[in-house]
Design an enzyme around this catalytic site. Structure first.
Site, PDB file in Angstrom:
ATOM      1  N   TYR A 123      24.845  37.261  43.762  1.00 37.74           N
ATOM      2  CA  TYR A 123      25.334  37.767  45.047  1.00 37.74           C
ATOM      3  C   TYR A 123      24.392  38.848  45.588  1.00 37.74           C
ATOM      4  O   TYR A 123      23.940  38.788  46.739  1.00 37.74           O
ATOM      5  CB  TYR A 123      26.757  38.318  44.860  1.00 37.74           C
ATOM      6  CG  TYR A 123      27.240  39.144  46.008  1.00 37.74           C
ATOM      7  CD1 TYR A 123      27.381  38.596  47.284  1.00 37.74           C
ATOM      8  CD2 TYR A 123      27.566  40.499  45.826  1.00 37.74           C
ATOM      9  CE1 TYR A 123      27.822  39.369  48.340  1.00 37.74           C
ATOM     10  CE2 TYR A 123      28.014  41.272  46.882  1.00 37.74           C
ATOM     11  CZ  TYR A 123      28.132  40.705  48.132  1.00 37.74           C
ATOM     12  OH  TYR A 123      28.567  41.472  49.178  1.00 37.74           O
ATOM     13  N   LEU A 181      39.579  45.582  42.158  1.00 35.63           N
ATOM     14  CA  LEU A 181      40.422  46.451  41.331  1.00 35.63           C
ATOM     15  C   LEU A 181      41.701  46.894  42.035  1.00 35.63           C
ATOM     16  O   LEU A 181      42.801  46.735  41.480  1.00 35.63           O
ATOM     17  CB  LEU A 181      39.608  47.690  40.903  1.00 35.63           C
ATOM     18  CG  LEU A 181      40.404  48.747  40.143  1.00 35.63           C
ATOM     19  CD1 LEU A 181      40.962  48.172  38.840  1.00 35.63           C
ATOM     20  CD2 LEU A 181      39.531  49.964  39.869  1.00 35.63           C
ATOM     21  N   ARG A 232      33.021  43.121  32.180  1.00 36.53           N
ATOM     22  CA  ARG A 232      32.757  41.987  33.072  1.00 36.53           C
ATOM     23  C   ARG A 232      31.250  41.920  33.292  1.00 36.53           C
ATOM     24  O   ARG A 232      30.623  42.948  33.586  1.00 36.53           O
ATOM     25  CB  ARG A 232      33.493  42.225  34.394  1.00 36.53           C
ATOM     26  CG  ARG A 232      33.432  41.069  35.362  1.00 36.53           C
ATOM     27  CD  ARG A 232      34.304  41.318  36.581  1.00 36.53           C
ATOM     28  NE  ARG A 232      33.799  42.395  37.428  1.00 36.53           N
ATOM     29  CZ  ARG A 232      34.361  42.762  38.591  1.00 36.53           C
ATOM     30  NH1 ARG A 232      35.451  42.153  39.015  1.00 36.53           N
ATOM     31  NH2 ARG A 232      33.850  43.744  39.305  1.00 36.53           N
ATOM     32  N   GLY A 273      27.682  41.716  34.792  1.00 33.35           N
ATOM     33  CA  GLY A 273      27.140  42.086  36.104  1.00 33.35           C
ATOM     34  C   GLY A 273      27.663  43.398  36.643  1.00 33.35           C
ATOM     35  O   GLY A 273      27.381  43.757  37.784  1.00 33.35           O
ATOM     36  N   ASP A 274      28.444  44.151  35.852  1.00 33.26           N
ATOM     37  CA  ASP A 274      28.990  45.439  36.300  1.00 33.26           C
ATOM     38  C   ASP A 274      28.134  46.602  35.808  1.00 33.26           C
ATOM     39  O   ASP A 274      28.149  46.914  34.616  1.00 33.26           O
ATOM     40  CB  ASP A 274      30.410  45.647  35.729  1.00 33.26           C
ATOM     41  CG  ASP A 274      31.496  45.066  36.604  1.00 33.26           C
ATOM     42  OD1 ASP A 274      31.228  44.776  37.783  1.00 33.26           O
ATOM     43  OD2 ASP A 274      32.627  44.927  36.099  1.00 33.26           O
TER      44      ASP A 274
HETATM   45  N1  UDP Z   1      37.888  45.999  37.576  1.00 29.07           N
HETATM   46  C1  UDP Z   1      38.809  45.923  36.541  1.00 29.07           C
HETATM   47  N2  UDP Z   1      39.812  45.002  36.640  1.00 29.07           N
HETATM   48  C2  UDP Z   1      39.959  44.169  37.707  1.00 29.07           C
HETATM   49  C3  UDP Z   1      39.014  44.260  38.759  1.00 29.07           C
HETATM   50  C4  UDP Z   1      37.996  45.171  38.655  1.00 29.07           C
HETATM   51  O1  UDP Z   1      38.701  46.671  35.564  1.00 29.07           O
HETATM   52  O2  UDP Z   1      40.888  43.343  37.724  1.00 29.07           O
HETATM   53  C5  UDP Z   1      36.789  46.990  37.512  1.00 29.07           C
HETATM   54  C6  UDP Z   1      35.402  46.352  37.571  1.00 29.07           C
HETATM   55  O3  UDP Z   1      34.949  46.026  36.283  1.00 29.07           O
HETATM   56  C7  UDP Z   1      34.588  47.480  38.214  1.00 29.07           C
HETATM   57  C8  UDP Z   1      35.606  48.191  39.120  1.00 29.07           C
HETATM   58  O4  UDP Z   1      36.909  47.807  38.640  1.00 29.07           O
HETATM   59  O5  UDP Z   1      34.176  48.397  37.221  1.00 29.07           O
HETATM   60  C9  UDP Z   1      35.484  47.778  40.578  1.00 29.07           C
HETATM   61  O6  UDP Z   1      35.460  46.367  40.631  1.00 29.07           O
HETATM   62  P1  UDP Z   1      35.700  45.564  41.978  1.00 29.07           P
HETATM   63  O7  UDP Z   1      35.727  44.101  41.607  1.00 29.07           O
HETATM   64  O8  UDP Z   1      36.891  46.109  42.692  1.00 29.07           O
HETATM   65  O9  UDP Z   1      34.431  45.894  42.871  1.00 29.07           O
HETATM   66  P2  UDP Z   1      32.862  45.738  42.572  1.00 29.07           P
HETATM   67  O10 UDP Z   1      32.434  47.038  41.959  1.00 29.07           O
HETATM   68  O11 UDP Z   1      32.673  44.553  41.685  1.00 29.07           O
HETATM   69  O12 UDP Z   1      32.283  45.551  43.926  1.00 29.07           O
END
Ligand code: UDP
Length: 327
Positions: A140, A189, A281, A283-284
Site C-alpha cells: 500500500y 483500531l 501484525r 507491516g506495522d
Molecule cells: N491495531 C490493533 N488491533 C486492531 C487494529 C489495529 O492492535 O484490531 C493496532 C495496529 O497494530 C497499529 C494500531 O492499532 O499498531 C493502529 O492500527 P490501524 O489499523 O488503526 O492504523 P494503521 O496504523 O495501520 O494505519
C-alpha cells in the site's frame, strides 16, 4: 470553486466534501461505490465510474470545467495490499495515472492527492517530517510513494500542480453531519475497539505488546478526519495562489499507544473494552508520529480537534448512530 472529488463517498472524502460545501464550493463526486457509501453522498452530482476505465474517464471529464481535483479514491488496506499487490498497483497507480491523463486532456491542472504515512516505513527520527527517508514496508505504501514520484515528474514537465497530503492515522467522525467511518472488513483500531465494546463484533485483538515503546504497544498519531478535511480545503485554496509540487505530513504531533487509545475509547463508551493480546501484525512500524510544521507554516492549517478523548468520543457517537440507523 468547482471541484471534482474522487472517492467522495468514502471516509475522508465525504468529510472533505462536507467541508468544501460548507465553504460554498461546488462539488462533483466521482466514485465507483465499491467501498464508498450511498448514504455518504451529499448535495452534489455523482459520476459513477471506475478510475481504471481511462476511456470513460476521459469522456466524462472532457468539456467540463473544474478548478481542481481532490483525489481520495484508492485501495487502502495494508494486509490486503500484501495479498493482492497487482490489484493495488492497478487501482492506486494505474487509476491515478488515468486520472492525471484525463485531467490533462480536459485542461484541469490542480490535484490534491491523498498520500499516507505508510510511505516512510520504519522511522529513523522521533518526529517524521517531509524530508524523512521514504522506505515503505508494505505494498500500500509503495503504491502511494510511486504516485507521489509520478506527480512530481508530471509537475516538472508541464503546467500541472500537485499537493500530496500524507495522512497519519485518520480517526473520529463528524457527528453533526452524520458522517463517519464504515469499512467492511474493518481493520482500524478505534472502530474495532468500539465495535468490541458494543458487543456486536469479535472481541478486540491487540496486535503485539513487545514493541520498543513505553508500554510495549504501537504508537500512532491519530488525526481527526475533520482536520484532514480542513487541510484539503487549505491545500486547494493555496494552490489557487501558487504551487507546483508540494508534500505535507498531517498529524497532531502527539503519539498514543494502542493501550492509551483503548483507554480513551473506554472513557467514551463508559465501560471496559475486552481485548486479547495477539502477535504483531506484519507491516506495522513501532512508532509513527508526524511533524506537521510545514503544513502549519505554508498552508496556514492547524488541527482543531487534537485530543484523543474528543476523537474517540466522536467515533463512539458515530458508531451508535451507524448501528442504530444505517446497519
Ligand atoms: N491495531 C490493533 N488491533 C486492531 C487494529 C489495529 O492492535 O484490531 C493496532 C495496529 O497494530 C497499529 C494500531 O492499532 O499498531 C493502529 O492500527 P490501524 O489499523 O488503526 O492504523 P494503521 O496504523 O495501520 O494505519
Amino acid at each position: 470553486m468547482t471541484l471534482l472529488v474522487t472517492g467522495g463517498a468514502g471516509y475522508v472524502g465525504s468529510h472533505t466534501v462536507h467541508a468544501l460545501l460548507a465553504q460554498g464550493h461546488e462539488v462533483v463526486i466521482l466514485d465507483n461505490l465499491s467501498t464508498g457509501h450511498k448514504w455518504a453522498l451529499q448535495d452534489c452530482e455523482l459520476i459513477t465510474i471506475d478510475l481504471r476505465d481511462e476511456t470513460n474517464l476521459v469522456r466524462n471529464l472532457k468539456g467540463r470545467s473544474f478548478d481542481g481535483v481532490l483525489h481520495f479514491a484508492a485501495k487502502s488496506l495494508v494486509g490486503e495490499s500484501k495479498n493482492q499487490p497487482t490489484m493495488y498497483y492497478q487501482n492506486n497507480v494505474g487509476g491515478t495515472t488515468n486520472l492525471v491523463r484525463a485531467m490533462q486532456a480536459a485542461d484541469i491542472q490542480r490535484l490534491v492527492f491523498s498520500s499516507t504515512a505508510a510511505i516512510f516505513g520504519n522511522p529513523v527520527s522521533d518526529l517524521i517530517d517531509e524530508a524523512h527517508p521514504k522506505a515503505p514496508i508494505n505494498v500500500y505504501g509503495q503504491t502511494k510513494l510511486v504516485v507521489e514520484q509520478m506527480l512530481e515528474a508530471v509537475t516538472a514537465s508541464s503546467d500541472f500542480s500537485a499537493t500530496c497530503l500524507r495522512y497519519f492515522n485518520a480517526a473520529g467522525a463528524n457527528n453533526a453531519a452524520n458522517l463517519g467511518e464504515w469499512h467492511e472488513p474493518e481493520t482500524h483500531l478505534i472502530p474495532n475497539a468500539l465495535r468490541a465494546a458494543a458487543g456486536t463484533e469479535n472481541p478486540l485483538t491487540l496486535f503485539g505488546d513487545d514493541y520498543p515503546t513505553p508500554d510495549g504497544t504501537c504508537v500512532r498519531d491519530y488525526i481527526h478526519v475533520d482536520d484532514l478535511a480542513s487541510a484539503h480545503v487549505a491545500a486547494i485554496d493555496t494552490m489557487m495562489e501558487s504551487g507546483v509540487f508540494g508534500t505535507y505530513n498531517l498529524g497532531n504531533g502527539n503519539g498514543y499507544s494502542v493501550k492509551e487509545v483503548i483507554a480513551a475509547c473506554e472513557k467514551a463508551v463508559g465501560s471496559e473494552i475486552p481485548f486479547t493480546i495477539g502477535p504483531r501484525r506484519e507491516g506495522d512500524p513501532a512508532t509513527l508520529v508526524a511533524s506537521s510544521q510545514k503544513a502549519r507554516d505554508e498552508l496556514g492549517w492547524a488541527p482543531a480537534h487534537d485530543s484523543i478523548e474528543e476523537i474517540a468520543q466522536s467515533a463512539w457517537n458515530w458508531e451508535c448512530y451507524r448501528r442504530d440507523t444505517l446497519a
